[in-house]
Enzyme design. Structure first.
Site, PDB file in Angstrom:
ATOM      1  N   ARG A  38      -6.891 -10.510  -8.397  1.00 27.88           N
ATOM      2  CA  ARG A  38      -6.090  -9.486  -7.755  1.00 27.88           C
ATOM      3  C   ARG A  38      -4.749  -8.841  -8.645  1.00 27.88           C
ATOM      4  O   ARG A  38      -4.389  -7.815  -8.528  1.00 27.88           O
ATOM      5  CB  ARG A  38      -6.110  -9.355  -6.258  1.00 27.88           C
ATOM      6  CG  ARG A  38      -7.241  -9.038  -5.584  1.00 27.88           C
ATOM      7  CD  ARG A  38      -7.290  -9.030  -4.045  1.00 27.88           C
ATOM      8  NE  ARG A  38      -8.395  -8.683  -3.446  1.00 27.88           N
ATOM      9  CZ  ARG A  38      -9.457  -9.368  -2.988  1.00 27.88           C
ATOM     10  NH1 ARG A  38      -9.050 -10.740  -2.669  1.00 27.88           N
ATOM     11  NH2 ARG A  38     -10.596  -9.128  -2.219  1.00 27.88           N
ATOM     12  N   HIS A  68      -9.818 -20.741 -11.782  1.00 27.00           N
ATOM     13  CA  HIS A  68     -11.189 -21.118 -11.776  1.00 27.00           C
ATOM     14  C   HIS A  68     -11.382 -22.240 -12.649  1.00 27.00           C
ATOM     15  O   HIS A  68     -12.224 -23.191 -12.352  1.00 27.00           O
ATOM     16  CB  HIS A  68     -12.015 -19.842 -12.068  1.00 27.00           C
ATOM     17  CG  HIS A  68     -12.113 -18.806 -11.008  1.00 27.00           C
ATOM     18  ND1 HIS A  68     -11.437 -17.808 -11.315  1.00 27.00           N
ATOM     19  CD2 HIS A  68     -12.148 -18.571  -9.696  1.00 27.00           C
ATOM     20  CE1 HIS A  68     -11.523 -16.704 -10.437  1.00 27.00           C
ATOM     21  NE2 HIS A  68     -12.124 -17.336  -9.443  1.00 27.00           N
ATOM     22  N   GLY A 128     -10.344 -23.848  -4.363  1.00 30.83           N
ATOM     23  CA  GLY A 128      -8.610 -23.739  -4.760  1.00 30.83           C
ATOM     24  C   GLY A 128      -7.820 -23.919  -3.418  1.00 30.83           C
ATOM     25  O   GLY A 128      -8.270 -23.197  -2.456  1.00 30.83           O
ATOM     26  N   GLN A 157      -9.773 -20.675   3.884  1.00 27.29           N
ATOM     27  CA  GLN A 157     -10.971 -20.701   3.590  1.00 27.29           C
ATOM     28  C   GLN A 157     -11.436 -22.177   3.315  1.00 27.29           C
ATOM     29  O   GLN A 157     -12.390 -22.424   3.879  1.00 27.29           O
ATOM     30  CB  GLN A 157     -11.324 -20.059   2.030  1.00 27.29           C
ATOM     31  CG  GLN A 157     -12.419 -20.206   1.452  1.00 27.29           C
ATOM     32  CD  GLN A 157     -12.781 -19.268   0.158  1.00 27.29           C
ATOM     33  OE1 GLN A 157     -13.086 -18.034   0.493  1.00 27.29           O
ATOM     34  NE2 GLN A 157     -12.601 -19.686  -1.031  1.00 27.29           N
ATOM     35  N   GLN A 217     -18.148 -10.203   2.340  1.00 27.36           N
ATOM     36  CA  GLN A 217     -16.629 -10.744   2.890  1.00 27.36           C
ATOM     37  C   GLN A 217     -15.818  -9.539   2.682  1.00 27.36           C
ATOM     38  O   GLN A 217     -14.565 -10.014   2.916  1.00 27.36           O
ATOM     39  CB  GLN A 217     -16.258 -12.020   2.210  1.00 27.36           C
ATOM     40  CG  GLN A 217     -16.326 -11.911   0.695  1.00 27.36           C
ATOM     41  CD  GLN A 217     -16.233 -13.345  -0.039  1.00 27.36           C
ATOM     42  OE1 GLN A 217     -16.893 -14.048  -0.138  1.00 27.36           O
ATOM     43  NE2 GLN A 217     -15.039 -13.576  -0.507  1.00 27.36           N
ATOM     44  N   LYS A 254      -5.310 -22.421  -3.041  1.00 21.82           N
ATOM     45  CA  LYS A 254      -4.587 -21.219  -2.687  1.00 21.82           C
ATOM     46  C   LYS A 254      -5.344 -20.517  -1.742  1.00 21.82           C
ATOM     47  O   LYS A 254      -4.696 -19.824  -0.862  1.00 21.82           O
ATOM     48  CB  LYS A 254      -4.822 -20.231  -4.282  1.00 21.82           C
ATOM     49  CG  LYS A 254      -4.371 -18.796  -3.980  1.00 21.82           C
ATOM     50  CD  LYS A 254      -4.146 -17.932  -5.047  1.00 21.82           C
ATOM     51  CE  LYS A 254      -4.204 -16.511  -4.569  1.00 21.82           C
ATOM     52  NZ  LYS A 254      -5.246 -15.910  -4.085  1.00 21.82           N
ATOM     53  N   ASP A 255      -6.564 -20.815  -1.406  1.00 28.27           N
ATOM     54  CA  ASP A 255      -7.293 -20.070  -0.288  1.00 28.27           C
ATOM     55  C   ASP A 255      -7.270 -21.378   0.872  1.00 28.27           C
ATOM     56  O   ASP A 255      -8.625 -21.587   1.185  1.00 28.27           O
ATOM     57  CB  ASP A 255      -8.642 -19.500  -0.712  1.00 28.27           C
ATOM     58  CG  ASP A 255      -8.411 -18.481  -1.663  1.00 28.27           C
ATOM     59  OD1 ASP A 255      -7.811 -17.419  -1.116  1.00 28.27           O
ATOM     60  OD2 ASP A 255      -8.969 -18.653  -2.572  1.00 28.27           O
ATOM     61  N   TYR A 273     -14.860 -13.004 -12.829  1.00 24.91           N
ATOM     62  CA  TYR A 273     -13.638 -12.474 -13.440  1.00 24.91           C
ATOM     63  C   TYR A 273     -12.658 -13.466 -13.534  1.00 24.91           C
ATOM     64  O   TYR A 273     -11.372 -13.738 -12.983  1.00 24.91           O
ATOM     65  CB  TYR A 273     -12.848 -11.402 -12.735  1.00 24.91           C
ATOM     66  CG  TYR A 273     -11.988 -10.465 -13.526  1.00 24.91           C
ATOM     67  CD1 TYR A 273     -12.785  -9.895 -14.525  1.00 24.91           C
ATOM     68  CD2 TYR A 273     -10.565 -10.620 -13.647  1.00 24.91           C
ATOM     69  CE1 TYR A 273     -11.953  -9.037 -15.311  1.00 24.91           C
ATOM     70  CE2 TYR A 273      -9.982 -10.058 -14.586  1.00 24.91           C
ATOM     71  CZ  TYR A 273     -10.439  -9.195 -15.612  1.00 24.91           C
ATOM     72  OH  TYR A 273      -9.929  -8.209 -16.452  1.00 24.91           O
TER      73      TYR A 273
HETATM   74  O1  PAF Z   1     -13.097 -17.670  -2.984  1.00 29.21           O
HETATM   75  C1  PAF Z   1     -13.838 -17.139  -3.562  1.00 29.21           C
HETATM   76  O2  PAF Z   1     -13.766 -16.749  -4.624  1.00 29.21           O
HETATM   77  C2  PAF Z   1     -14.929 -16.695  -2.535  1.00 29.21           C
HETATM   78  O3  PAF Z   1     -14.405 -16.360  -1.167  1.00 29.21           O
HETATM   79  C3  PAF Z   1     -16.215 -17.414  -2.403  1.00 29.21           C
HETATM   80  C4  PAF Z   1     -16.028 -18.897  -2.040  1.00 29.21           C
HETATM   81  C5  PAF Z   1     -16.756 -17.672  -3.873  1.00 29.21           C
HETATM   82  C6  PAF Z   1     -17.207 -16.827  -1.528  1.00 29.21           C
HETATM   83  O4  PAF Z   1     -17.849 -15.632  -2.201  1.00 29.21           O
END
Ligand code: PAF
Length: 277
Positions: free
Chosen positions: A184, A34, A144, A150, A58, A146-147, A29
């Site tokens: 989202r 991205h 990114g 992560q 996840q 943004k996360d 999406y």
């Molecule tokens: O950031 C995301 O979109 C997801 O957490 C990732 C890194 C693709 C893992 O599923």
């Protein structure tokens, strides 16, 4: 652009690539956030591989796994326009065949913020990213800002498990009112969409307070919360002013600091962050 659906085919193609491989893992999406990752990879690497996989590991029970937006045809067209070389779109049975039972668990930094609100989330992220890294074997992988949490977790995992992959971090892409792009955002009604700009306003306030010389982290957290509380459609999940490397909450700002937050706008939970430098 080649579309690959099996791990075996991905491995065979990978063996034929001689040159720097940039990898962009996504859940599809695709939006401009991205595409900024893909563009950066295109500018730095000889080959660009993008994965599209909505990773069930996840999502906790009750989260939006089944509702998560999907549009594989549009995603493929966008990636073709960006000149990606390979798009890897595995199925659940390909990624997690019967008997799958190995997890990657990064400790400590996964326990706070998103990890506290979404138990198990980062275990799922680290596991799928480790698998994708093993399948694709990239030189560099793009994530990114943004996360932000992560990113720190992936960097920790790559260092701890000696994966030898460079992690490149790409700035958050925002709408004109500052809302960070996210798949989202699609869930928001027009009224909620307007309200969602409060996340960026709260982060901007934090940055202004810091620029004015404020060093007391509680003062900044409280003022961010007060600003969000004025928005009737918003409900704070967490507001954090933390060490940008460890995400330990700070009392006094005396090092590189990240303000981050998670806010419910109606039934949609949005996250964002900003460096206070
Ligand atoms: O950031 C995301 O979109 C997801 O957490 C990732 C890194 C693709 C893992 O599923």
């Amino acid at each position: 652009m080649q579309v690959v659906r099996t791990i075996a085919e991905m491995r065979t193609l990978r063996q034929q690539l001689d040159g720097a491989i940039g990898f962009v893992p996504t859940m599809g999406y695709l939006h401009r956030g991205h595409l900024a990752l893909v563009e950066r990879a295109r500018s730095e690497d000889q080959f660009v591989i993008v994965s599209i996989y909505v990773n069930p590991l996840q999502f906790a029970a009750g989260e939006d796994l089944t509702a998560y937006p999907r549009d594989p045809n549009r995603d493929r067209e966008l990636l073709r326009q960006e000149n990606a070389d390979i798009v890897f779109i595995p199925s659940d049975s390909e990624m997690y065949p019967t008997g799958f039972s190995t997890w990657v668990d990064v400790e400590h930094i996964t326990e706070r913020l998103e990890g506290a609100s979404r138990p198990g989330h980062f275990r799922g992220v680290a596991t799928v990213v480790a698998k994708l890294f093993n399948i694709v074997r990239p030189c560099r992988a793009y994530f990114g800002q943004k996360d932000a949490q992560q990113v720190l977790i992936i960097k920790r995992m790559v260092a701890d498990l000696n994966m030898g992959i460079e992690i490149a971090v790409v700035p958050t892409v925002r709408e004109s009112d500052g809302l960070a792009l996210s798949s989202r955002n699609l869930y928001l009604s027009p009224e909620e969409r307007r309200a969602a700009a409060v996340l960026f306003r709260a982060l901007t306030l934090a940055r202004e307070l810091r620029a004015d010389g404020k060093r007391d982290a509680d003062t900044i957290r409280n003022q961010m919360k007060a600003l969000i509380d004025k928005e009737p459609l918003a409900r704070v999940d967490y507001v954090s002013v933390a060490d940008a490397r460890t995400l330990d909450e700070l009392r006094t700002i005396d090092r590189t600091t990240l303000a981050s937050l998670a806010v419910w706008i109606g039934k949609t939970r949005l996250i964002d962050n900003m460096s206070l430098e």
